[in-house]
Design an enzyme around this catalytic site. Structure first.
Site, PDB file in Angstrom:
ATOM      1  N   LYS A 129      13.826   5.454  -1.353  1.00  0.00           N
ATOM      2  CA  LYS A 129      13.222   4.122  -1.244  1.00  0.00           C
ATOM      3  C   LYS A 129      14.314   3.142  -0.853  1.00  0.00           C
ATOM      4  O   LYS A 129      15.487   3.416  -1.087  1.00  0.00           O
ATOM      5  CB  LYS A 129      12.629   3.724  -2.605  1.00  0.00           C
ATOM      6  N   ASP A 169       6.406  -1.012   2.803  1.00  0.00           N
ATOM      7  CA  ASP A 169       6.025  -1.269   1.406  1.00  0.00           C
ATOM      8  C   ASP A 169       5.790  -2.778   1.349  1.00  0.00           C
ATOM      9  O   ASP A 169       5.537  -3.391   2.400  1.00  0.00           O
ATOM     10  CB  ASP A 169       7.150  -0.819   0.444  1.00  0.00           C
TER      11      ASP A 169
HETATM   12  P1  NDP Z   1       1.870  -6.082   0.776  1.00  0.00           P
HETATM   13  O1  NDP Z   1       3.138  -6.849   0.946  1.00  0.00           O
HETATM   14  O2  NDP Z   1       1.031  -5.785   1.956  1.00  0.00           O
HETATM   15  O3  NDP Z   1       0.932  -6.821  -0.294  1.00  0.00           O
HETATM   16  C1  NDP Z   1       1.368  -7.090  -1.586  1.00  0.00           C
HETATM   17  C2  NDP Z   1       0.289  -7.903  -2.255  1.00  0.00           C
HETATM   18  O4  NDP Z   1       0.622  -8.025  -3.643  1.00  0.00           O
HETATM   19  C3  NDP Z   1       0.187  -9.321  -1.719  1.00  0.00           C
HETATM   20  O5  NDP Z   1      -1.137  -9.770  -1.804  1.00  0.00           O
HETATM   21  C4  NDP Z   1       1.089 -10.114  -2.683  1.00  0.00           C
HETATM   22  O6  NDP Z   1       0.794 -11.483  -2.779  1.00  0.00           O
HETATM   23  C5  NDP Z   1       0.762  -9.413  -3.980  1.00  0.00           C
HETATM   24  N1  NDP Z   1       1.875  -9.593  -4.926  1.00  0.00           N
HETATM   25  C6  NDP Z   1       3.176  -9.259  -4.766  1.00  0.00           C
HETATM   26  N2  NDP Z   1       3.896  -9.621  -5.830  1.00  0.00           N
HETATM   27  C7  NDP Z   1       3.001 -10.184  -6.688  1.00  0.00           C
HETATM   28  C8  NDP Z   1       3.123 -10.753  -7.963  1.00  0.00           C
HETATM   29  N3  NDP Z   1       4.307 -10.821  -8.594  1.00  0.00           N
HETATM   30  N4  NDP Z   1       1.983 -11.219  -8.553  1.00  0.00           N
HETATM   31  C9  NDP Z   1       0.798 -11.149  -7.933  1.00  0.00           C
HETATM   32  N5  NDP Z   1       0.632 -10.622  -6.698  1.00  0.00           N
HETATM   33  C10 NDP Z   1       1.719 -10.169  -6.100  1.00  0.00           C
HETATM   34  O7  NDP Z   1       2.295  -4.735   0.004  1.00  0.00           O
HETATM   35  P2  NDP Z   1       1.494  -3.363  -0.108  1.00  0.00           P
HETATM   36  O8  NDP Z   1       0.039  -3.630  -0.181  1.00  0.00           O
HETATM   37  O9  NDP Z   1       2.028  -2.448   0.919  1.00  0.00           O
HETATM   38  O10 NDP Z   1       2.016  -2.813  -1.513  1.00  0.00           O
HETATM   39  C11 NDP Z   1       1.389  -3.148  -2.758  1.00  0.00           C
HETATM   40  C12 NDP Z   1       1.816  -2.157  -3.814  1.00  0.00           C
HETATM   41  O11 NDP Z   1       1.430  -0.828  -3.425  1.00  0.00           O
HETATM   42  C13 NDP Z   1       3.311  -2.079  -4.108  1.00  0.00           C
HETATM   43  O12 NDP Z   1       3.518  -1.766  -5.465  1.00  0.00           O
HETATM   44  C14 NDP Z   1       3.749  -0.890  -3.265  1.00  0.00           C
HETATM   45  O13 NDP Z   1       4.937  -0.303  -3.760  1.00  0.00           O
HETATM   46  C15 NDP Z   1       2.559   0.035  -3.457  1.00  0.00           C
HETATM   47  N6  NDP Z   1       2.412   1.069  -2.457  1.00  0.00           N
HETATM   48  C16 NDP Z   1       2.313   0.754  -1.121  1.00  0.00           C
HETATM   49  C17 NDP Z   1       2.147   1.749  -0.185  1.00  0.00           C
HETATM   50  C18 NDP Z   1       1.916   1.454   1.256  1.00  0.00           C
HETATM   51  O14 NDP Z   1       1.611   2.407   1.993  1.00  0.00           O
HETATM   52  N7  NDP Z   1       2.006   0.218   1.698  1.00  0.00           N
HETATM   53  C19 NDP Z   1       2.178   3.175  -0.581  1.00  0.00           C
HETATM   54  C20 NDP Z   1       2.181   3.392  -2.010  1.00  0.00           C
HETATM   55  C21 NDP Z   1       2.329   2.367  -2.888  1.00  0.00           C
HETATM   56  P3  NDP Z   1       1.796 -12.554  -2.117  1.00  0.00           P
HETATM   57  O15 NDP Z   1       1.535 -12.456  -0.647  1.00  0.00           O
HETATM   58  O16 NDP Z   1       1.383 -13.839  -2.736  1.00  0.00           O
HETATM   59  O17 NDP Z   1       3.193 -12.150  -2.492  1.00  0.00           O
END
Ligand code: NDP
Length: 449
Positions: A129, A169
């Site tokens: 990672k 991510d």
């Molecule tokens: P994105 O950046 O596309 O989206 C993240 C989302 O989570 C946004 O809506 C963001 O809001 C919100 N968010 C982030 N931090 C916080 C917080 N502290 N409180 C509330 N909301 C928050 O990321 P992904 O969708 O790709 O990833 C989301 C999760 O899934 C992570 O944990 C990642 O590790 C996991 N994951 C992702 C994969 C992938 O293929 N993308 C694969 C496996 C796991 P804001 O815009 O306001 O920050």
């Protein structure tokens, strides 16, 4: 936290002592060790060859300076990371996160989890990672491009199709992967498709990769429901986040007959009792890159935007935390249980605190941990690597079928392993044990390296 048995406690104490202050990493290690008591009791070879102690120490940790110039002509300095955790099963594989909270402890927790998750998929990929404390929010296109180029100017020497294959991510989507791949190609003079996944379709990407993590979580829950003779039909679902994972989880829930009534970002959450309007959500978050509150401002929309409080207070049958680590605590878990939720599956990595997980167990809520439930993203990345290696491009239907089949396999492996080790129905134990055994056996076979 639960008390570990003696041998495992010593390993955990060593992790605490060698990695001070890295609380998320400690939490992730403890959660895995907590499941492994029956495994080390049954297989002393793992302890004799110090497999667990070796597994808790990343094979390589790279930290580097990322200097770049912003739109005002000022020099900005960020910190870049790549933790190559374990390559017993294949090249290191795992995403890059760009978020101001990123530091070594977060990258290590994610890399550690990734090792078990990748093993669970049954595909030949190790765990790694990376990321940076760079915050893409509010940055111009030009600034994001220059940052990605500066980041890759160091990272390129550590990655490769057979070495380490990053993906996206939080904060790293198709746009960033494009800039990263462009810079890798420019520096190396090689069109090496297999060096990054999550690429655009026109230049080596796979269909379904964008949708894969969100779809995969919902496929996993569908298997849980199927095992109980139930389905998504008529279920109310709450999903946190509104990024890549959340949006495609919402899409698949709606396709399977459920209704998603709430989702969020770090500024608050929206409740739309009629069901989230996916096209509007995509317009707000993907095209306009706006805040979730703008959804409720649209004319004719019945949704309410709530800035304070927790999205987990919204009543639902199924909860899918898809935002970030430790976003669902014990109090949230009690609220979910009081409102009648029966299943929680992690789309994000480690979004539920240990206290929340304990409440789920006490209140009879089925809990699917991220290393199993969100494995669809990395599994489809492995499918992208397969297509790159054979210079092939599969149809959407074929790729989605493969994803659904892989998620069924992960689900069944968790349940069978939980049964075998005396914890029937416990997806946490099943995921940790099944993920561990495959990596551990490969490490034994490869010798002390
Ligand atoms: P994105 O950046 O596309 O989206 C993240 C989302 O989570 C946004 O809506 C963001 O809001 C919100 N968010 C982030 N931090 C916080 C917080 N502290 N409180 C509330 N909301 C928050 O990321 P992904 O969708 O790709 O990833 C989301 C999760 O899934 C992570 O944990 C990642 O590790 C996991 N994951 C992702 C994969 C992938 O293929 N993308 C694969 C496996 C796991 P804001 O815009 O306001 O920050």
């Amino acid at each position: 936290m639960a008390i570990l048995d003696e041998k495992l406690h010593d390993i955990y104490a060593e992790v605490l002592q060698r990695n001070p202050g890295e609380t998320e990493f400690h939490q992730a290690v403890h959660e895995v060790l907590d499941s492994l008591g029956p495994v080390v009791a049954k297989h002393p070879a793992y302890t004799d060859a110090a497999v667990l102690r070796r597994l808790c120490e990343p094979e390589r940790q790279i930290i580097f300076r990322v200097p770049w110039v912003d739109d005002m002509g000022r020099v900005q300095i960020n910190r870049g990371f790549r933790v190559e955790f374990n390559s017993a099963l294949g090249p290191y594989k795992g995403g890059l996160r760009f978020h101001p909270s990123v530091y070594l402890g977060i990258v290590k927790f994610l890399g550690f989890e990734q090792t078990f998750k990748n093993s669970l998929t049954g595909m030949p990929i190790g765990g790694g990672k990376g990321g940076s404390d760079f915050d893409p929010k509010g940055r111009s296109e030009g600034e994001v491009m220059r940052f990605c180029q500066a980041f890759m100017t160091e990272l390129y020497r550590h990655i490769g199709e057979y070495t380490d294959v990053p993906a996206g991510d939080i904060g790293v989507g198709g746009r960033e992967i494009g800039y990263l791949f462009g810079q890798y190609k420019r520096i190396t003079n090689r069109f090496e498709s297999g060096v990054l996944t999550g690429k655009g379709l026109a230049w080596g990407g796979s269909r379904v990769r964008t949708e894969a993590t969100g779809y995969g979580v919902v496929f996993f829950v569908n298997e849980i429901l199927r095992a109980r003779g139930d389905s998504f039909e008529g279920k109310q679902v709450v999903i946190s986040g509104s990024g890549n994972v959340a949006i495609y989880a919402i899409e698949k829930v709606e396709q399977l007959g459920g209704t998603v009534v709430a989702c969020s970002d770090s500024g608050g959450y929206i409740v739309d009792e009629k069901g989230i309007d996916l096209e509007l959500l995509k317009d707000v978050k993907e095209r306009r890159r706006a805040r979730i509150g703008s959804y409720a401002d649209e004319p004719g929309v019945s949704a309410e935007f709530i800035e304070t409080g927790s999205v987990w207070e919204v009543p639902c049958d199924i909860a899918l935390p898809c935002a970030t680590q430790n976003e669902l605590n014990g109090r949230d878990a009690v609220a979910l249980a009081d409102n009648g939720a029966t299943i929680v599956a992690e789309g994000a990595n480690m979004p539920c605190t240990p206290e929340a997980v304990r409440v789920f167990a006490e209140r009879g809520i089925v809990f699917a941990p991220g290393k199993a439930a969100n494995a669809g993203g990395v599994a489809t990345s492995a499918l992208e690597m397969q297509q790159n290696a054979s210079r092939d491009s599969w149809s959407f239907e074929h790729t989605e079928d493969r994803l659904a089949e892989i998620m069924r396999g992960v689900h069944d492996r968790c349940l069978e392993t939980a049964d075998e080790y005396g914890s029937p129905g416990d997806y946490v134990a099943g995921a940790n044990i099944a993920g561990f055994i495959q990596v551990a056996d490969a490490m034994l076979a490869l010798g002390v390296i």
